[in-house]
Design a protein around this motif. Structure first.
Motif, PDB file in Angstrom:
ATOM      1  N   LEU A  57       0.834  -1.200   0.000  1.00  0.00           N
ATOM      2  CA  LEU A  57       0.000   0.000   0.000  1.00  0.00           C
ATOM      3  C   LEU A  57       0.871   1.252   0.000  1.00  0.00           C
ATOM      4  CD1 LEU A  57      -2.781  -0.897   2.579  1.00  0.00           C
ATOM      5  CD2 LEU A  57      -3.174  -0.269   0.211  1.00  0.00           C
ATOM      6  N   PRO A  58       0.593   2.229  -0.860  1.00  0.00           N
ATOM      7  CA  PRO A  58       1.302   3.511  -0.763  1.00  0.00           C
ATOM      8  C   PRO A  58       0.917   4.231   0.525  1.00  0.00           C
ATOM      9  CG  PRO A  58       0.185   3.262  -2.889  1.00  0.00           C
ATOM     10  CD  PRO A  58      -0.327   2.177  -1.994  1.00  0.00           C
ATOM     11  N   ALA A  59       1.795   5.080   0.986  1.00  0.00           N
ATOM     12  CA  ALA A  59       1.482   5.877   2.170  1.00  0.00           C
ATOM     13  C   ALA A  59       0.293   6.781   1.884  1.00  0.00           C
ATOM     14  CB  ALA A  59       2.696   6.702   2.586  1.00  0.00           C
ATOM     15  N   GLY A  60      -0.551   6.980   2.906  1.00  0.00           N
ATOM     16  CA  GLY A  60      -1.694   7.855   2.717  1.00  0.00           C
ATOM     17  C   GLY A  60      -2.832   7.530   3.664  1.00  0.00           C
ATOM     18  N   LYS A  61      -3.968   8.195   3.422  1.00  0.00           N
ATOM     19  CA  LYS A  61      -5.176   7.972   4.207  1.00  0.00           C
ATOM     20  C   LYS A  61      -6.156   7.122   3.407  1.00  0.00           C
ATOM     21  CE  LYS A  61      -4.878  12.293   6.829  1.00  0.00           C
ATOM     22  NZ  LYS A  61      -5.583  13.548   7.216  1.00  0.00           N
ATOM     23  N   TYR A  62      -6.778   6.134   4.084  1.00  0.00           N
ATOM     24  CA  TYR A  62      -7.672   5.199   3.399  1.00  0.00           C
ATOM     25  C   TYR A  62      -8.909   4.923   4.256  1.00  0.00           C
ATOM     26  CZ  TYR A  62      -3.500   4.230   0.606  1.00  0.00           C
ATOM     27  OH  TYR A  62      -2.403   4.349  -0.201  1.00  0.00           O
ATOM     28  N   ILE A  63      -9.919   4.370   3.566  1.00  0.00           N
ATOM     29  CA  ILE A  63     -11.107   3.858   4.258  1.00  0.00           C
ATOM     30  C   ILE A  63     -11.196   2.367   3.957  1.00  0.00           C
ATOM     31  CG2 ILE A  63     -13.615   3.945   4.505  1.00  0.00           C
ATOM     32  CD1 ILE A  63     -13.545   6.826   3.614  1.00  0.00           C
ATOM     33  N   LEU A  64     -11.104   1.549   4.996  1.00  0.00           N
ATOM     34  CA  LEU A  64     -11.282   0.108   4.849  1.00  0.00           C
ATOM     35  C   LEU A  64     -12.760  -0.231   5.021  1.00  0.00           C
ATOM     36  CD1 LEU A  64      -8.341  -1.482   6.908  1.00  0.00           C
ATOM     37  CD2 LEU A  64      -8.431  -0.946   4.475  1.00  0.00           C
ATOM     38  N   MET A  65     -13.301  -1.016   4.092  1.00  0.00           N
ATOM     39  CA  MET A  65     -14.675  -1.501   4.217  1.00  0.00           C
ATOM     40  C   MET A  65     -14.621  -2.996   4.458  1.00  0.00           C
ATOM     41  SD  MET A  65     -17.899  -1.328   1.576  1.00  0.00           S
ATOM     42  CE  MET A  65     -19.405  -2.219   1.944  1.00  0.00           C
ATOM     43  N   VAL A  66     -15.224  -3.439   5.556  1.00  0.00           N
ATOM     44  CA  VAL A  66     -15.200  -4.845   5.948  1.00  0.00           C
ATOM     45  C   VAL A  66     -16.634  -5.364   5.949  1.00  0.00           C
ATOM     46  CG1 VAL A  66     -14.307  -6.496   7.622  1.00  0.00           C
ATOM     47  CG2 VAL A  66     -13.324  -4.212   7.494  1.00  0.00           C
ATOM     48  N   SER A  67     -16.865  -6.515   5.319  1.00  0.00           N
ATOM     49  CA  SER A  67     -18.203  -7.095   5.284  1.00  0.00           C
ATOM     50  C   SER A  67     -18.096  -8.607   5.336  1.00  0.00           C
ATOM     51  CB  SER A  67     -18.951  -6.659   4.012  1.00  0.00           C
ATOM     52  OG  SER A  67     -18.263  -7.088   2.861  1.00  0.00           O
ATOM     53  N   ALA A  68     -19.127  -9.241   5.874  1.00  0.00           N
ATOM     54  CA  ALA A  68     -19.203 -10.696   5.948  1.00  0.00           C
ATOM     55  C   ALA A  68     -20.664 -11.095   6.080  1.00  0.00           C
ATOM     56  CB  ALA A  68     -18.398 -11.238   7.137  1.00  0.00           C
ATOM     57  N   MET A  69     -20.986 -12.289   5.598  1.00  0.00           N
ATOM     58  CA  MET A  69     -22.353 -12.791   5.655  1.00  0.00           C
ATOM     59  C   MET A  69     -22.836 -12.868   7.100  1.00  0.00           C
ATOM     60  SD  MET A  69     -24.964 -13.944   4.000  1.00  0.00           S
ATOM     61  CE  MET A  69     -24.338 -14.413   2.387  1.00  0.00           C
ATOM     62  N   GLY A  70     -23.979 -12.240   7.377  1.00  0.00           N
ATOM     63  CA  GLY A  70     -24.566 -12.278   8.709  1.00  0.00           C
ATOM     64  C   GLY A  70     -24.085 -11.183   9.632  1.00  0.00           C
ATOM     65  N   TYR A  71     -23.250 -10.236   9.098  1.00  0.00           N
ATOM     66  CA  TYR A  71     -22.717  -9.155   9.919  1.00  0.00           C
ATOM     67  C   TYR A  71     -22.944  -7.822   9.211  1.00  0.00           C
ATOM     68  CZ  TYR A  71     -20.346 -12.917  12.392  1.00  0.00           C
ATOM     69  OH  TYR A  71     -20.082 -14.058  13.095  1.00  0.00           O
ATOM     70  N   SER A  72     -23.103  -6.769  10.005  1.00  0.00           N
ATOM     71  CA  SER A  72     -23.259  -5.446   9.417  1.00  0.00           C
ATOM     72  C   SER A  72     -21.914  -4.965   8.889  1.00  0.00           C
ATOM     73  CB  SER A  72     -23.768  -4.459  10.470  1.00  0.00           C
ATOM     74  OG  SER A  72     -25.067  -4.805  10.873  1.00  0.00           O
ATOM     75  N   PRO A  73     -21.869  -4.362   7.700  1.00  0.00           N
ATOM     76  CA  PRO A  73     -20.602  -3.862   7.154  1.00  0.00           C
ATOM     77  C   PRO A  73     -20.068  -2.715   7.999  1.00  0.00           C
ATOM     78  CG  PRO A  73     -22.453  -3.144   5.803  1.00  0.00           C
ATOM     79  CD  PRO A  73     -23.014  -4.115   6.805  1.00  0.00           C
ATOM     80  N   VAL A  74     -18.745  -2.580   8.023  1.00  0.00           N
ATOM     81  CA  VAL A  74     -18.082  -1.549   8.821  1.00  0.00           C
ATOM     82  C   VAL A  74     -17.061  -0.834   7.947  1.00  0.00           C
ATOM     83  CG1 VAL A  74     -16.464  -1.159  10.718  1.00  0.00           C
ATOM     84  CG2 VAL A  74     -18.439  -2.631  11.058  1.00  0.00           C
ATOM     85  N   ASN A  75     -17.023   0.485   8.030  1.00  0.00           N
ATOM     86  CA  ASN A  75     -15.983   1.296   7.397  1.00  0.00           C
ATOM     87  C   ASN A  75     -15.044   1.816   8.474  1.00  0.00           C
ATOM     88  OD1 ASN A  75     -17.329   0.859   5.041  1.00  0.00           O
ATOM     89  ND2 ASN A  75     -17.953   2.987   4.712  1.00  0.00           N
ATOM     90  N   LYS A  76     -13.731   1.777   8.191  1.00  0.00           N
ATOM     91  CA  LYS A  76     -12.757   2.229   9.188  1.00  0.00           C
ATOM     92  C   LYS A  76     -11.724   3.125   8.522  1.00  0.00           C
ATOM     93  CE  LYS A  76      -9.964   0.611  13.060  1.00  0.00           C
ATOM     94  NZ  LYS A  76     -10.841   1.242  14.054  1.00  0.00           N
ATOM     95  N   ASN A  77     -11.517   4.325   9.076  1.00  0.00           N
ATOM     96  CA  ASN A  77     -10.514   5.265   8.571  1.00  0.00           C
ATOM     97  C   ASN A  77      -9.140   4.904   9.119  1.00  0.00           C
ATOM     98  OD1 ASN A  77     -12.275   7.145   7.119  1.00  0.00           O
ATOM     99  ND2 ASN A  77     -13.105   7.642   9.130  1.00  0.00           N
ATOM    100  N   ILE A  78      -8.141   4.859   8.236  1.00  0.00           N
ATOM    101  CA  ILE A  78      -6.770   4.554   8.695  1.00  0.00           C
ATOM    102  C   ILE A  78      -5.795   5.484   7.964  1.00  0.00           C
ATOM    103  CG2 ILE A  78      -7.275   2.165   9.280  1.00  0.00           C
ATOM    104  CD1 ILE A  78      -5.216   2.617   6.262  1.00  0.00           C
ATOM    105  N   THR A  79      -4.660   5.704   8.586  1.00  0.00           N
ATOM    106  CA  THR A  79      -3.547   6.454   7.984  1.00  0.00           C
ATOM    107  C   THR A  79      -2.295   5.600   8.109  1.00  0.00           C
ATOM    108  OG1 THR A  79      -4.530   8.574   8.596  1.00  0.00           O
ATOM    109  CG2 THR A  79      -2.180   8.570   8.058  1.00  0.00           C
ATOM    110  N   ILE A  80      -1.533   5.452   7.002  1.00  0.00           N
ATOM    111  CA  ILE A  80      -0.356   4.599   7.016  1.00  0.00           C
ATOM    112  C   ILE A  80       0.823   5.344   6.398  1.00  0.00           C
ATOM    113  CG2 ILE A  80      -0.867   3.496   4.787  1.00  0.00           C
ATOM    114  CD1 ILE A  80       0.161   0.882   6.047  1.00  0.00           C
TER     115      ILE A  80
END
Length: 759
Positions: free
Chosen positions: A62-85
């Motif tokens: 991953l290049p350095a920067g700010k990102y939004i991770l989107m996580v999803s799975a069957m039977g679970y509510s999706p989650v977005n998470k802000n990260i900086t690397i």
């Protein structure tokens, strides 16, 4: 020099690539449970991965920067998470998902009779997972549905506490209840059989509001509830859920998975419920809550076949001993005239199976068989009934270019017999009802474009009594964009009334049943519009808004008349028409601070026009709301759930002008709170309070059950015409009647339980 320039450019690009060595890694989990095969995507980029069999994931280069991770799975509510690397950084982040009550991409079958993603279905289907029902632990599916917007469990008797399930203001008889897609809960079992399905075996509950008769037959006029059981191969090895309340209720759910050789998995579920306390808090000499002793055993076999073809068999046995009435009653008084009680013994078994034929085309054979035997007494009135239903269906699914076709044929046989006049000839001899219902259906789901779909359906049935039945339907879905979906559905319905299996009031109390003409089938048409919008926020929060409007018109509807004569229930065809219309909205929010909110509201306008008069039906609310608020305290492993519902006024069945009880119910609400501790790897402990407000229906009424001190009407005086008249023992001139009921008569109570899962 010309040769060196490309080399410098290549070296610069190589250094840039080599510099992109940043890594994000960690585990996807829910509590302490790893989530396998979850999807992790970096929004607005090509980067993405999925979690492995241990729940671990890794995103590389991953290049350095700010990102939004989107996580999803069957039977679970999706989650977005802000990260900086930063460059060359290895960032360890564990991603937490919450089990969802209704999520976006579940696989559903109820809307189209085949497995599709919920997002792709042209028919709006609401999906509720076990996580939703765990927010307010209940002893049966009947009770568990009380927090679903637009769905209301309705008690029909103050004595034995049996009931049915209303959808969008329509009586329970208009709701079809399926188990794994099989129409085996109907007639007698729709009243008495909803409380024996082990909760531990439920994978999800799918609800379709609106007409589904073109696929499922005549009973699916108001909607359907499809209880999907777990697949044995995917179930945990052992699940145990046990809780008890301060009223003395004990509920036990067990689920066990075993293997039978290399080609079969077996899932066994057992539910046991016991309540034996005689409580009379309102002082009417009758039990506030019916006593129950119930056991249900369910077993499902899944067989492995070549090319992963489906073959499953399941069976269930349910026995229930239920009674309510005079608190001094025991079995020695059963069917006598000294102590009044309503005692019901239910014996029921079911078999169902699905088999994919060994041919190149996807052809499915579905079979079910059930037998329901009921031995009951209402005071000194005996009601013995037997119902048997056999069902078979053959369906073929085929895709041809833009058309997804489903063709099928079905046959249903219903046998019903009882000791009432409903199954007797004029000379008194026995004549059971036997109805054959063969049918064929076709459905074409047409993909008009990437964003537009249309579904056309038509079903033809031949009822051996009422002859030809034709039920068409049409559905349209427009994916406006990835976050907005519009659905429009329309169809027709057809239903045959069965008085004694659907109308509990026809058996209880002292009213005489009057059928003054031949009852014709009920016919209706329906249309509804559904809009779903999703919101994803930069802070990782998620919100979904689901809104619907519906209109159902009945050309004929059999509505019991309780008001013309307080000593009678009069059934007749509708001289006019009936309408059920309204709007509803559901809100589903996952906030970045760990709070999850589920809320819904429905506004209903239900009426009939009879003899040029508009009449509002009994026991139908004008508005209702539900909510569930959950918050997880990660540091303490505690999860808090606050759930509730609220109902607007309902018109109630009075016994005449002298009846002192209120004509309309007040606004009423049932609210509950629960704390769950999940700090153990395989064990959860939960505790809470039900009915926090200690609300009970008789709080502001002189009594609930009319003439409860004289249930056999021994001291009731009548005039020459048979009308009840006032006396010193009966100042309001009322005969015995327990039909004034609209809500549970059970006050505040604490509960404590545990859940153990071994995978």
């Amino acid at each position: 020099m010309r040769l060196l320039l490309p080399c410098f450019v290549l070296m610069g690009c190589l250094n840039t690539v080599l510099a992109q060595t940043s890594i994000i890694q960690g585990m996807v989990k829910s509590g302490k449970k790893p989530i396998v095969f979850a999807s992790i995507a970096v929004l607005n980029s090509r980067f993405g991965t999925s979690s492995d069999s241990d729940g671990h994931y890794q995103l590389e280069k991953l290049p350095a920067g700010k990102y939004i991770l989107m996580v999803s799975a069957m039977g679970y509510s999706p989650v977005n998470k802000n990260i900086t690397i930063d460059e060359n950084q290895v960032l360890n982040i564990d991603l937490e998902l919450l089990e969802a009550s209704s999520v976006i991409n579940e696989v559903v079958v109820s809307g189209t009779m085949k497995e599709v993603s919920r997002l792709a279905s042209p028919v709006p289907v609401e999906v509720y997972s076990p996580a939703f029902f765990r927010k307010n632990p209940s002893t049966s599916i009947f009770d568990a549905l009380q927090n679903v917007n637009g769905v209301r469990p309705q008690l029909n008797c103050n004595v034995c506490n049996t009931g049915d399930i209303h959808i969008n203001g329509l009586e329970g008889a208009y709701t079809m209840i399926l188990i794994d897609g099989m129409p085996i809960v109907s007639g007698l079992s729709s009243v008495y059989g909803l409380s024996g399905i082990p909760n531990s075996l439920i994978e999800q509950v799918e609800i379709v509001k609106g007409p589904a008769s073109s696929l499922y037959g005549s009973e699916a006029v108001g909607g359907l509830i499809n209880i999907i059981t777990k697949k044995p191969e995917n179930a945990p090895a052992l699940v145990a859920d046990v809780f008890s309340t301060s009223w003395g209720e004990i509920n036990t759910d067990l689920g066990i998975k075993l293997k039978a050789g290399k080609r079969a998995d077996i899932l066994t579920g057992i539910n046991y419920f016991n309540y034996t306390n005689k409580i009379d808090h309102n002082g009417d000499n009758f039990t506030d809550v019916a006593l129950q002793d119930r056991i249900s055993v369910f077993q499902k076999w899944s067989f492995k076949r070549k090319e992963n073809r489906l073959f499953s068999l399941a069976g269930r046995y349910n026995y229930e001993d239920r009674w309510g009435g005079d608190i001094s009653w025991d079995r020695s008084y059963r069917a006598g005239s000294e102590r009044y009680a309503e005692s019901i013994y239910t014996n029921r078994w079911e078999l169902l199976g699905n088999y994919q034929l060994p041919v190149n085309e996807p052809v499915m054979l579905a079979l079910s068989l059930n037998d329901h035997a009921q031995n009951s007494v209402y005071g000194n009135t005996l009601y013995h009934a037997r119902q048997k239903i056999a069902f078979g269906q053959l369906s073929w699914d085929r895709k041809v270019n833009s058309h997804d076709l489903l063709l099928g044929t079905a046959l249903r046989y219903t046998f019903y017999n009882d000791n009432s006049p409903a199954t007797a000839l004029i000379n008194g001899s026995d004549k059971p009802d036997q109805v054959w219902l063969p049918g064929i259906f076709i459905q074409d789901e047409i993909t008009l474009s990437q964003t537009h779909k249309m579904l056309l359906g038509l079903r033809y049935d031949y009822n051996s009594v009422h002859k030809h039945i034709l039920t068409p339907r049409i559905a349209y879905k427009w994916n406006i964009n990835e976050n907005n979906v519009l659905r429009i559905n329309a169809g027709t319905g057809f239903r045959v009334v069965s008085l004694f299996t659907e109308e509990h009031a026809a058996l209880t109390g002292s009213r005489e049943v009057i059928v003054n003409q031949k009852l014709e089938p009920e016919r209706s048409y329906n249309a509804n519009v559904n809009f779903n919008k999703k919101f994803y926020f930069k802070n990782g929060s998620f919100m979904s808004l689901d809104a619907s409007a519906w209109y159902t018109h009945f050309n004929n509807q059999i509505i019991p008349d309780y008001l013309t004569n307080p000593d009678q229930i009069i059934y007749s065809n509708l001289n006019g028409y009936a309408v059920s219309k309204g709007i509803s909205a559901n809100l589903d929010m996952d906030l970045d601070n760990g709070i999850k909110i589920l809320a819904g509201i429905s506004l209903l306008d239900v009426f009939s026009k009879q003899n040029n008069k508009f009449v509002r039906p009994l026991l139908t609310e004008k508005w209702t709301g539900t909510w569930g608020i959950s918050y997880k305290l990660n540091r303490t492993n505690l999860n808090m759930d606050y759930t509730g519902n609220i109902y607007g006024p309902m018109r109630l069945p009075l016994l005449g002008d002298s009846d002192p009880r209120s004509e309309y119910s007040p606004v009423w609400s049932l609210q509950n709170i629960q704390l769950t501790y999940g700090g153990f790897q395989k064990l959860e402990i939960y505790a809470g309070m039900k009915n926090l407000l200690n609300w009970k229906p008789g709080r502001n009424e002189p009594f609930l059950i009319a003439n409860s001190r004289d249930p056999f009407d021994k001291n009731v005086k009548r005039d020459a015409s048979g009308t009840v008249i006032s006396s010193s023992e009966n100042p309001y001139a009322l005969s015995f009647d327990p039909g004034y009921v609209y809500a549970p008569n059970q006050g505040i109570r604490a509960f404590l339980g545990f859940r153990y899962t071994l995978r």
